[in-house]
Scaffold this motif. Structure first.
Motif, short mmCIF file in Angstrom:
data_model
loop_
_atom_site.label_atom_id
_atom_site.label_comp_id
_atom_site.label_asym_id
_atom_site.label_seq_id
_atom_site.Cartn_x
_atom_site.Cartn_y
_atom_site.Cartn_z
N ASN A 52 45.61 2.42 9.54
CA ASN A 52 46.16 2.90 8.28
C ASN A 52 47.20 1.87 7.81
O ASN A 52 48.29 1.78 8.37
N LYS A 53 46.87 1.10 6.79
CA LYS A 53 47.75 0.02 6.35
C LYS A 53 49.04 0.54 5.71
O LYS A 53 49.99 -0.23 5.54
N ASP A 54 49.07 1.80 5.36
CA ASP A 54 50.31 2.39 4.87
C ASP A 54 51.27 2.73 6.00
O ASP A 54 52.47 2.93 5.77
N THR A 101 43.37 -12.00 13.12
CA THR A 101 44.39 -10.98 12.87
C THR A 101 44.24 -10.27 11.54
O THR A 101 44.68 -9.13 11.39
N GLN A 102 43.66 -10.94 10.53
CA GLN A 102 43.60 -10.38 9.17
C GLN A 102 44.97 -9.84 8.76
O GLN A 102 45.12 -8.64 8.48
N PRO A 103 45.98 -10.70 8.70
CA PRO A 103 47.36 -10.21 8.53
C PRO A 103 47.64 -9.67 7.13
O PRO A 103 47.05 -10.12 6.14
N ASP A 104 48.56 -8.73 7.08
CA ASP A 104 49.05 -8.25 5.79
C ASP A 104 50.13 -9.18 5.25
O ASP A 104 50.27 -9.33 4.04
N PHE A 183 56.95 -0.86 3.95
CA PHE A 183 58.11 -0.30 4.64
C PHE A 183 58.94 -1.35 5.39
O PHE A 183 59.75 -1.00 6.25
N ILE A 184 58.75 -2.63 5.07
CA ILE A 184 59.51 -3.69 5.73
C ILE A 184 60.24 -4.55 4.70
O ILE A 184 59.65 -4.95 3.68
N ASP A 185 61.51 -4.82 4.96
CA ASP A 185 62.29 -5.80 4.21
C ASP A 185 62.49 -7.03 5.09
O ASP A 185 63.08 -6.93 6.18
N LEU A 316 52.33 -6.16 15.39
CA LEU A 316 51.84 -4.91 14.81
C LEU A 316 53.04 -3.99 14.68
O LEU A 316 53.61 -3.55 15.68
N ILE A 317 53.43 -3.71 13.45
CA ILE A 317 54.65 -2.95 13.19
C ILE A 317 54.28 -1.61 12.56
O ILE A 317 53.67 -1.57 11.49
N ASN A 318 54.67 -0.54 13.26
CA ASN A 318 54.39 0.79 12.77
C ASN A 318 55.60 1.33 11.99
O ASN A 318 56.74 1.02 12.32
N LYS A 319 55.32 2.10 10.98
CA LYS A 319 56.37 2.65 10.14
C LYS A 319 57.36 3.50 10.92
O LYS A 319 58.53 3.64 10.54
#
Length: 370
Positions: A52-54, A101-104, A183-185, A316-319
């Motif tokens: 879930n990319k959100d 990785t297909q990074p965001d 959700f990241i600054d 990989l950073i989760n909200k």
């Protein structure tokens, strides 16, 4: 049995030394320039294809590519060959890291160019073109870029100047700012030695732009490893959840148990270092801590930096505040270049021997007459 004998004779007649040499050269090129990268990528840690990319983002970290310049390299033909080979290594490895990785978000942690600080106008433009060609996939993902000392100066006698900063910002990005992605600054505070008050003021200017629940300071030079008096006031004010740095070219993770505490004792600044060069799996990083702070140092991705272990960092950073970090280790380049030298020497010797023996065997024999 007869057919096997006939086949063997035909192979011996057709399989000359020159053909073997050509096959060996082609096989070496195929392995060194294509297969070795695919084999190394096959060993990389798996990245979840469905997510879930959100709720979870993938960030690819690129540190110290330091594209080789012109001024400090040897002249023709060594210099052009060295630049071509280094660029090709970066291109082959980055394209595979991107596909894996297909990074965001792609984050460049400085020292993009080896001679960016002292390049002439035309040299700098050529370096920018090379950078865009090597890291072509940045067109398809959110990209965050900060400079290093090789880009704008600031180390030793290589002074930072407004001209160098303006040139970098014209072709890349502002050296300060907040880059938001969901959700990241990502905080670009340009933290450097001996400028505590200036960096505190920079944060106050940028603070209104902080809107995400997770804050990541990205900085070219390490922070936690510095003296407390030079970094504590900035960290205490910025309250980052994690720091990501580069500059030293190797891979480590630092944990400071009291970096964000109220302890103002300048002699109390304990941190632990974890060497990552033998780690092939994900490392868990807790972003929900309120006092402790982790700093991730990403290794260089260039084999020209003189270190044995190169790679790209992936997170990989989760909200929710869970983070997993790993390094995509790259193949060593120098052993492959040595293989080229050995194969070429073997090829030259083999072809010379073939020529000598064929010349001797081809001389007409004198016939005697009675």
């Amino acid at each position: 049995m007869v057919s096997w004998v006939v086949l063997s004779r035909r192979l011996r007649n057709k399989l000359t030394i020159s053909k073997v040499v050509v096959a060996l050269l082609l096989g070496t090129v195929f392995f060194n320039e294509f297969l070795v990268y695919s084999l190394q990528a096959f060993r990389w840690i798996n990245i979840p294809a469905i997510r879930n990319k959100d709720e979870e983002l993938i960030v690819l970290f690129v540190a110290d590519p330091q594209l080789i310049g012109i001024q400090d390299e040897m002249g023709f033909p060594v210099g052009p060959i060295a630049r071509w080979d280094s660029d090709r290594y970066l291109r082959n490895s980055f394209s595979r890291a991107y596909q894996h990785t297909q990074p965001d978000v792609i984050v460049f942690l400085g020292d993009l160019l080896d001679e960016g600080s002292k390049a002439s106008k035309n040299e700098y433009l050529s370096y920018v073109d090379r950078f865009n060609n090597i890291f072509y996939e940045t067109k398809f993902s959110k990209t965050v870029i900060i400079p290093g000392d090789n880009d704008i100066g600031g180390e030793g006698a290589d002074l930072r100047t407004p001209f160098k900063v303006a040139r970098f910002e014209k072709h890349f990005e502002p050296i300060e700012g907040v880059v938001n992605h969901l959700f990241i600054d990502f905080m670009k505070l340009d933290i450097r030695y001996g400028d505590v008050e200036g960096r505190r003021q920079a944060f106050r200017r940028l603070a209104p732009n902080l809107t995400a629940p997770i804050r990541i300071i990205i900085n070219h030079e390490s922070l936690i490893t510095r003296r407390k008096e030079n970094i504590y006031p900035i960290l205490r004010l910025a309250q980052p959840h994690v720091v990501v740095s580069a500059h030293w070219h190797w891979s480590e993770i630092y944990n400071c148990a009291t970096c964000l505490s109220d302890n103002t004792d300048l002699d109390h600044w304990p941190y632990e270092a974890k060497d990552m060069k033998n780690v092939r799996n994900f490392v868990e990083v807790d972003l929900t801590q309120t006092i402790s702070l982790d700093e991730i140092m990403v290794p260089t991705c260039s084999y020209r930096m003189g270190v044995p272990h190169m790679g790209y960092g992936v997170a990989l950073i989760n909200k929710s505040g869970r983070m997993k970090y790993a390094v995509l280790w790259l193949p060593s380049r120098y052993p492959l270049l040595y293989v080229y030298i050995v194969v070429l020497i073997f090829a030259v010797i083999s072809l010379c021997l073939e020529f000598i023996f064929s010349s001797i065997g081809g001389q007409p024999q004198k016939r005697g007459y009675r």
